[in-house]
Design a protein around this motif. Structure first.
Motif, PDB file in Angstrom:
ATOM      1  N   GLY A 165       0.841  -1.202   0.000  1.00  0.00           N
ATOM      2  CA  GLY A 165       0.000   0.000   0.000  1.00  0.00           C
ATOM      3  C   GLY A 165       0.866   1.238   0.000  1.00  0.00           C
ATOM      4  N   PRO A 166       1.461   1.587  -1.149  1.00  0.00           N
ATOM      5  CA  PRO A 166       2.464   2.655  -1.192  1.00  0.00           C
ATOM      6  C   PRO A 166       1.961   4.033  -0.790  1.00  0.00           C
ATOM      7  CG  PRO A 166       1.823   1.997  -3.413  1.00  0.00           C
ATOM      8  CD  PRO A 166       1.234   0.981  -2.481  1.00  0.00           C
ATOM      9  N   ASP A 167       0.651   4.268  -0.913  1.00  0.00           N
ATOM     10  CA  ASP A 167       0.125   5.598  -0.591  1.00  0.00           C
ATOM     11  C   ASP A 167      -0.379   5.718   0.844  1.00  0.00           C
ATOM     12  OD1 ASP A 167       0.635   6.487  -3.162  1.00  0.00           O
ATOM     13  OD2 ASP A 167      -1.348   5.918  -3.906  1.00  0.00           O
ATOM     14  N   ILE A 168      -0.592   4.588   1.510  1.00  0.00           N
ATOM     15  CA  ILE A 168      -1.148   4.622   2.866  1.00  0.00           C
ATOM     16  C   ILE A 168      -0.297   5.455   3.829  1.00  0.00           C
ATOM     17  CG2 ILE A 168      -1.662   3.204   4.902  1.00  0.00           C
ATOM     18  CD1 ILE A 168      -2.643   1.020   2.974  1.00  0.00           C
ATOM     19  N   PRO A 169       1.045   5.310   3.829  1.00  0.00           N
ATOM     20  CA  PRO A 169       1.849   6.108   4.769  1.00  0.00           C
ATOM     21  C   PRO A 169       1.685   7.616   4.600  1.00  0.00           C
ATOM     22  CG  PRO A 169       3.137   4.272   3.929  1.00  0.00           C
ATOM     23  CD  PRO A 169       1.873   4.317   3.122  1.00  0.00           C
ATOM     24  N   LEU A 170       1.426   8.072   3.385  1.00  0.00           N
ATOM     25  CA  LEU A 170       1.239   9.504   3.158  1.00  0.00           C
ATOM     26  C   LEU A 170      -0.031  10.015   3.836  1.00  0.00           C
ATOM     27  CD1 LEU A 170       2.410   9.423  -0.514  1.00  0.00           C
ATOM     28  CD2 LEU A 170       3.397  10.943   1.205  1.00  0.00           C
ATOM     29  N   PHE A 171      -1.025   9.171   3.932  1.00  0.00           N
ATOM     30  CA  PHE A 171      -2.229   9.523   4.697  1.00  0.00           C
ATOM     31  C   PHE A 171      -1.943   9.436   6.188  1.00  0.00           C
ATOM     32  CE2 PHE A 171      -4.325   7.956   0.713  1.00  0.00           C
ATOM     33  CZ  PHE A 171      -4.977   9.142   0.383  1.00  0.00           C
ATOM     34  N   LEU A 172      -1.175   8.435   6.598  1.00  0.00           N
ATOM     35  CA  LEU A 172      -0.895   8.226   8.015  1.00  0.00           C
ATOM     36  C   LEU A 172      -0.141   9.397   8.641  1.00  0.00           C
ATOM     37  CD1 LEU A 172       0.046   4.440   8.062  1.00  0.00           C
ATOM     38  CD2 LEU A 172      -1.679   5.504   9.522  1.00  0.00           C
ATOM     39  N   ILE A 173       0.805   9.956   7.908  1.00  0.00           N
ATOM     40  CA  ILE A 173       1.589  11.062   8.476  1.00  0.00           C
ATOM     41  C   ILE A 173       0.935  12.425   8.230  1.00  0.00           C
ATOM     42  CG2 ILE A 173       3.730   9.739   8.241  1.00  0.00           C
ATOM     43  CD1 ILE A 173       4.446  11.600   5.872  1.00  0.00           C
ATOM     44  N   GLY A 174      -0.235  12.407   7.558  1.00  0.00           N
ATOM     45  CA  GLY A 174      -0.979  13.650   7.351  1.00  0.00           C
ATOM     46  C   GLY A 174      -0.525  14.478   6.171  1.00  0.00           C
ATOM     47  N   TYR A 175       0.322  13.916   5.313  1.00  0.00           N
ATOM     48  CA  TYR A 175       0.786  14.675   4.145  1.00  0.00           C
ATOM     49  C   TYR A 175      -0.332  14.821   3.113  1.00  0.00           C
ATOM     50  CZ  TYR A 175       3.614  16.076   0.131  1.00  0.00           C
ATOM     51  OH  TYR A 175       4.119  16.751  -0.958  1.00  0.00           O
ATOM     52  N   TRP A 176      -1.120  13.758   2.958  1.00  0.00           N
ATOM     53  CA  TRP A 176      -2.300  13.811   2.091  1.00  0.00           C
ATOM     54  C   TRP A 176      -3.547  13.851   2.953  1.00  0.00           C
ATOM     55  CZ3 TRP A 176      -1.007   9.482  -2.021  1.00  0.00           C
ATOM     56  CH2 TRP A 176      -0.046   9.999  -2.918  1.00  0.00           C
ATOM     57  N   GLY A 177      -4.559  14.595   2.487  1.00  0.00           N
ATOM     58  CA  GLY A 177      -5.829  14.690   3.182  1.00  0.00           C
ATOM     59  C   GLY A 177      -6.852  13.713   2.624  1.00  0.00           C
ATOM     60  N   GLU A 178      -8.078  13.854   3.091  1.00  0.00           N
ATOM     61  CA  GLU A 178      -9.149  12.938   2.672  1.00  0.00           C
ATOM     62  C   GLU A 178      -9.448  13.102   1.186  1.00  0.00           C
ATOM     63  OE1 GLU A 178     -13.746  11.736   3.912  1.00  0.00           O
ATOM     64  OE2 GLU A 178     -12.676  13.352   4.964  1.00  0.00           O
ATOM     65  N   PRO A 179      -9.528  11.996   0.435  1.00  0.00           N
ATOM     66  CA  PRO A 179      -9.815  12.073  -1.005  1.00  0.00           C
ATOM     67  C   PRO A 179     -11.254  12.518  -1.263  1.00  0.00           C
ATOM     68  CG  PRO A 179      -8.899   9.931  -0.384  1.00  0.00           C
ATOM     69  CD  PRO A 179      -9.266  10.620   0.878  1.00  0.00           C
ATOM     70  N   ASP A 180     -11.486  13.051  -2.452  1.00  0.00           N
ATOM     71  CA  ASP A 180     -12.830  13.488  -2.826  1.00  0.00           C
ATOM     72  C   ASP A 180     -13.727  12.313  -3.199  1.00  0.00           C
ATOM     73  OD1 ASP A 180     -12.193  16.170  -2.456  1.00  0.00           O
ATOM     74  OD2 ASP A 180     -11.404  16.366  -4.491  1.00  0.00           O
TER      75      ASP A 180
END
Length: 305
Positions: free
Chosen positions: A190-205
């Protein structure tokens, strides 16, 4: 009120389950329950629209008891087939899963863990979130040895298995070679999951996208990763290194990469390794992002964090 027959109830329930309007769903659920007070599907709809977790648990518990009373007695070896052959079994699983997560959210980890175990027992093909919740409960109980034991026999290389294993190994042994190996493994599933975990990416539309699924997973595991500052920093380091090498960082971050590495205490030996990996990745004739990600992970496995 005019009596509603079974056919009309079925049509109302179909409309409710296909609706995206919470007010309409709640209205239909109450309408059905007035005509049929023990209708478990209407209870599920009502529970989904409940504002308080305590109310949701009460409704789901009643629905579970009703559906359980419909199920024929089965030998232990027959339980799995029952829940894939019978409509009541599918409904039972849906209610059980909702209730297990509600207990977790409310803080009743023991009940949640017990129900997650039952989901695993009756779900031979990992169609539910039973294992995901099971791992999460073990982390909440800080039973890291059981996390590793269960991961050892779990053939499903899922995000839950990978994240739980990395957290458990770090919590027990720190940033050891085995823990770091597990850390890079979680990027593979899940390569994108960590970016959500650390708050770099927000909730998707788009709530029905892979990004939304990754975001929802991150909500469940966020607290587990935030339990200590060293654990979160370990994940953050790996996430920024991986994201830098695979083109996931925006221009503002890239312009300040040196300062970010200073803040994360990424020293010269690691920076030299990052430059080496970046150079190797630039030589690849790769058109598929997934292929690029996996090659990057392979090159990073020897990196000590």
């Amino acid at each position: 009120m005019e009596k509603i027959d079974d056919t009309e109830i079925d049509l109302l329930l179909q409309r409710a389950f296909s609706s995206e309007d919470p007010a309409e769903i709640d209205h239909i659920a109450r309408q059905v329950l007035q005509a049929d007070p023990d209708n478990p599907e209407a209870m599920v709809l009502l529970a989904d629209s409940a504002q308080e977790e305590e109310d949701r648990i009460k409704i789901l518990q009643k629905a579970l008891d009703i559906v359980r009373s419909f199920l024929p007695d089965k030998e232990e070896s027959d339980r799995r087939s029952l829940f894939y052959d019978e409509d009541e079994g599918i409904l039972y699983i849906a209610i059980l899963q909702r209730l297990a997560f509600s207990f977790f959210t409310s803080g009743d980890i023991s009940q949640s863990f017990q129900m997650a175990g039952e989901l695993i027992e009756i779900d031979p093909e990992d169609q539910t979130f039973g294992k995901t919740l099971y791992y999460r409960c073990l982390l909440e109980m800080e039973d890291y040895g059981s996390v590793l034991s269960f991961a050892e026999v779990d053939e499903n290389q899922s995000p839950a298995r990978s994240h739980a294993k990395a957290i458990a190994l770090f919590s027990m042994y720190g940033p050891s070679a085995e823990a770091t190996e597990a850390l890079w493994d979680l990027f593979a599933v899940g390569p994108d999951i960590p970016l959500f975990l650390i708050g770099y990416w927000g909730e998707p539309d788009d709530e029905y996208s892979q990004e939304s699924e990754d975001f929802n997973f991150s909500l469940l595991f966020e607290e587990a990763w935030n339990q200590t500052e060293p654990l979160l920093r370990w994940l953050t380091k790996a996430t920024f290194i991986f994201s830098y090498l695979t083109g996931r960082l925006n221009s503002d971050i890239l312009e300040n990469m040196d300062r970010l590495m200073d803040d994360l205490e990424i020293g010269d030996p690691i920076r030299e390794q990052i430059l080496y990996v970046r150079n190797e990745i630039s030589k690849l004739d790769v058109t598929e992002y997934h292929e690029r990600d996996l090659r990057t992970i392979d090159l990073l496995r020897d990196l000590s964090l």
